[in-house]
Scaffold this motif. Structure first.
Motif, mmCIF file in Angstrom:
data_model
loop_
_atom_site.group_PDB
_atom_site.id
_atom_site.type_symbol
_atom_site.label_atom_id
_atom_site.label_comp_id
_atom_site.label_asym_id
_atom_site.label_seq_id
_atom_site.Cartn_x
_atom_site.Cartn_y
_atom_site.Cartn_z
ATOM 1 N N LEU A 130 0.839 -1.192 0.000
ATOM 2 C CA LEU A 130 0.000 0.000 0.000
ATOM 3 C C LEU A 130 0.876 1.244 0.000
ATOM 4 C CD1 LEU A 130 -2.632 -0.983 2.751
ATOM 5 C CD2 LEU A 130 -2.631 -1.515 0.306
ATOM 6 N N SER A 131 0.380 2.288 -0.645
ATOM 7 C CA SER A 131 1.073 3.575 -0.663
ATOM 8 C C SER A 131 0.104 4.671 -0.251
ATOM 9 C CB SER A 131 1.598 3.892 -2.061
ATOM 10 O OG SER A 131 2.491 2.913 -2.509
ATOM 11 N N CYS A 132 0.644 5.691 0.362
ATOM 12 C CA CYS A 132 -0.163 6.843 0.763
ATOM 13 C C CYS A 132 0.688 8.094 0.597
ATOM 14 C CB CYS A 132 -0.625 6.706 2.202
ATOM 15 S SG CYS A 132 -1.423 8.181 2.886
ATOM 16 N N THR A 133 0.178 9.029 -0.190
ATOM 17 C CA THR A 133 0.906 10.265 -0.430
ATOM 18 C C THR A 133 0.132 11.443 0.144
ATOM 19 O OG1 THR A 133 1.933 9.399 -2.425
ATOM 20 C CG2 THR A 133 1.853 11.792 -2.191
ATOM 21 N N ALA A 134 0.832 12.256 0.884
ATOM 22 C CA ALA A 134 0.236 13.445 1.493
ATOM 23 C C ALA A 134 0.538 14.666 0.642
ATOM 24 C CB ALA A 134 0.775 13.644 2.900
ATOM 25 N N SER A 135 -0.438 15.549 0.543
ATOM 26 C CA SER A 135 -0.236 16.808 -0.170
ATOM 27 C C SER A 135 -0.925 17.930 0.602
ATOM 28 C CB SER A 135 -0.798 16.726 -1.589
ATOM 29 O OG SER A 135 -2.194 16.481 -1.565
ATOM 30 N N GLY A 136 -0.592 19.150 0.216
ATOM 31 C CA GLY A 136 -1.158 20.295 0.917
ATOM 32 C C GLY A 136 -0.158 20.844 1.920
ATOM 33 N N SER A 137 -0.662 21.215 3.077
ATOM 34 C CA SER A 137 0.178 21.840 4.110
ATOM 35 C C SER A 137 0.892 20.776 4.939
ATOM 36 C CB SER A 137 -0.680 22.724 5.013
ATOM 37 O OG SER A 137 -1.319 23.729 4.262
ATOM 38 N N VAL A 138 1.873 20.146 4.320
ATOM 39 C CA VAL A 138 2.633 19.088 4.982
ATOM 40 C C VAL A 138 3.911 19.689 5.551
ATOM 41 C CG1 VAL A 138 3.767 16.873 4.725
ATOM 42 C CG2 VAL A 138 1.689 17.374 3.421
ATOM 43 N N PHE A 139 4.104 19.511 6.827
ATOM 44 C CA PHE A 139 5.282 20.018 7.493
ATOM 45 C C PHE A 139 6.171 18.858 7.922
ATOM 46 C CE2 PHE A 139 3.680 24.229 7.509
ATOM 47 C CZ PHE A 139 2.322 24.147 7.756
ATOM 48 N N SER A 140 7.373 19.187 8.335
ATOM 49 C CA SER A 140 8.271 18.151 8.825
ATOM 50 C C SER A 140 7.829 17.730 10.224
ATOM 51 C CB SER A 140 9.707 18.661 8.842
ATOM 52 O OG SER A 140 9.816 19.780 9.687
ATOM 53 N N ASN A 141 8.477 16.734 10.754
ATOM 54 C CA ASN A 141 8.222 16.248 12.102
ATOM 55 C C ASN A 141 6.794 15.741 12.276
ATOM 56 O OD1 ASN A 141 9.171 15.577 14.638
ATOM 57 N ND2 ASN A 141 8.417 17.458 15.574
ATOM 58 N N ASN A 142 6.279 15.064 11.261
ATOM 59 C CA ASN A 142 4.977 14.436 11.401
ATOM 60 C C ASN A 142 5.159 12.919 11.514
ATOM 61 O OD1 ASN A 142 5.093 13.258 8.675
ATOM 62 N ND2 ASN A 142 4.675 15.329 7.966
ATOM 63 N N ALA A 143 4.120 12.261 11.892
ATOM 64 C CA ALA A 143 4.120 10.796 11.946
ATOM 65 C C ALA A 143 3.061 10.300 10.964
ATOM 66 C CB ALA A 143 3.809 10.299 13.349
ATOM 67 N N MET A 144 3.355 9.205 10.315
ATOM 68 C CA MET A 144 2.389 8.629 9.386
ATOM 69 C C MET A 144 2.193 7.159 9.734
ATOM 70 S SD MET A 144 3.411 10.391 5.749
ATOM 71 C CE MET A 144 1.789 10.064 5.016
ATOM 72 N N GLY A 145 1.040 6.650 9.360
ATOM 73 C CA GLY A 145 0.780 5.264 9.695
ATOM 74 C C GLY A 145 -0.424 4.711 8.980
ATOM 75 N N TRP A 146 -0.685 3.462 9.287
ATOM 76 C CA TRP A 146 -1.808 2.741 8.711
ATOM 77 C C TRP A 146 -2.665 2.154 9.827
ATOM 78 C CZ3 TRP A 146 -2.726 2.811 3.552
ATOM 79 C CH2 TRP A 146 -1.672 3.226 2.729
ATOM 80 N N HIS A 147 -3.949 2.316 9.664
ATOM 81 C CA HIS A 147 -4.934 1.667 10.514
ATOM 82 C C HIS A 147 -5.812 0.820 9.615
ATOM 83 C CE1 HIS A 147 -3.584 4.813 13.215
ATOM 84 N NE2 HIS A 147 -4.351 4.356 14.186
ATOM 85 N N ARG A 148 -6.553 -0.085 10.214
ATOM 86 C CA ARG A 148 -7.493 -0.888 9.424
ATOM 87 C C ARG A 148 -8.767 -1.118 10.206
ATOM 88 N NH1 ARG A 148 -4.256 -6.720 9.417
ATOM 89 N NH2 ARG A 148 -4.624 -7.264 11.617
ATOM 90 N N GLN A 149 -9.827 -1.347 9.452
ATOM 91 C CA GLN A 149 -11.113 -1.620 10.057
ATOM 92 C C GLN A 149 -11.804 -2.733 9.297
ATOM 93 O OE1 GLN A 149 -13.692 1.789 10.509
ATOM 94 N NE2 GLN A 149 -14.835 0.790 12.149
ATOM 95 N N ALA A 150 -12.018 -3.826 9.989
ATOM 96 C CA ALA A 150 -12.744 -4.954 9.419
ATOM 97 C C ALA A 150 -14.230 -4.792 9.731
ATOM 98 C CB ALA A 150 -12.216 -6.258 10.001
ATOM 99 N N PRO A 151 -15.098 -5.421 8.946
ATOM 100 C CA PRO A 151 -16.540 -5.313 9.191
ATOM 101 C C PRO A 151 -16.918 -5.706 10.618
ATOM 102 C CG PRO A 151 -16.143 -6.341 7.080
ATOM 103 C CD PRO A 151 -14.805 -6.226 7.753
ATOM 104 N N GLY A 152 -17.658 -4.856 11.278
ATOM 105 C CA GLY A 152 -18.106 -5.140 12.628
ATOM 106 C C GLY A 152 -17.069 -4.953 13.710
ATOM 107 N N LYS A 153 -15.896 -4.458 13.330
ATOM 108 C CA LYS A 153 -14.827 -4.278 14.319
ATOM 109 C C LYS A 153 -14.398 -2.819 14.381
ATOM 110 C CE LYS A 153 -12.923 -8.947 14.076
ATOM 111 N NZ LYS A 153 -11.676 -9.750 13.943
ATOM 112 N N GLN A 154 -13.713 -2.491 15.464
ATOM 113 C CA GLN A 154 -13.196 -1.135 15.608
ATOM 114 C C GLN A 154 -11.948 -0.944 14.760
ATOM 115 O OE1 GLN A 154 -12.624 -0.460 19.845
ATOM 116 N NE2 GLN A 154 -14.668 0.409 20.020
ATOM 117 N N ARG A 155 -11.710 0.309 14.395
ATOM 118 C CA ARG A 155 -10.492 0.617 13.666
ATOM 119 C C ARG A 155 -9.305 0.404 14.601
ATOM 120 N NH1 ARG A 155 -10.389 5.989 10.007
ATOM 121 N NH2 ARG A 155 -12.391 5.014 9.482
#
Length: 115
Positions: free
Chosen positions: A20-45
């Motif tokens: 998977l890939s995720c690209t950020a655009s707009g007001s992106v500054f340094s010192n940020n954290a990025m990550g992935w979450h997931r949500q299955a049907p009927g479950k919490q993210r």
């Protein structure tokens, strides 16, 4: 504002791999954290993996040893390499970025693992 666009989801057989890939655009500054979450049907993210600007990583126990998160700071892009996929990995995967105390989310990409 920040926009996150994910790509790379799809259908794969158990034991297979996806990236998977995720690209950020707009007001992106340094010192940020990025990550992935997931949500299955009927479950919490839930958190899958996270990487800081300094490339410190952490993973959910369920994916350790199978998934790898990485980032290209110059491209404002985070990747999630997923190997040895299991049916229980089936979910909508969401990209998340945290910067300056705010969270930003992508629209999500579906990952389906067939048995």
């Amino acid at each position: 504002q920040v926009q996150l666009v994910e790509s790379g989801g799809g259908l794969v057989q158990a034991g297979g791999s996806l990236t998977l890939s995720c690209t950020a655009s707009g007001s992106v500054f340094s010192n940020n954290a990025m990550g992935w979450h997931r949500q299955a049907p009927g479950k919490q993210r839930e958190l899958v993996a996270r990487i800081t600007y300094g490339r410190t990583t952490n993973y959910a126990d369920s994916v350790k040893g199978r998934f790898t998160i990485s980032r290209d700071v110059a491209k404002n892009t985070v990747y999630l390499q997923m190997h040895s996929l299991k049916p229980e990995d089936t979910a909508v995967y969401y990209c998340k970025m945290t910067q300056q105390g705010r969270d930003y989310w992508g629209q999500g990409t579906q990952v389906t693992v067939s048995s």
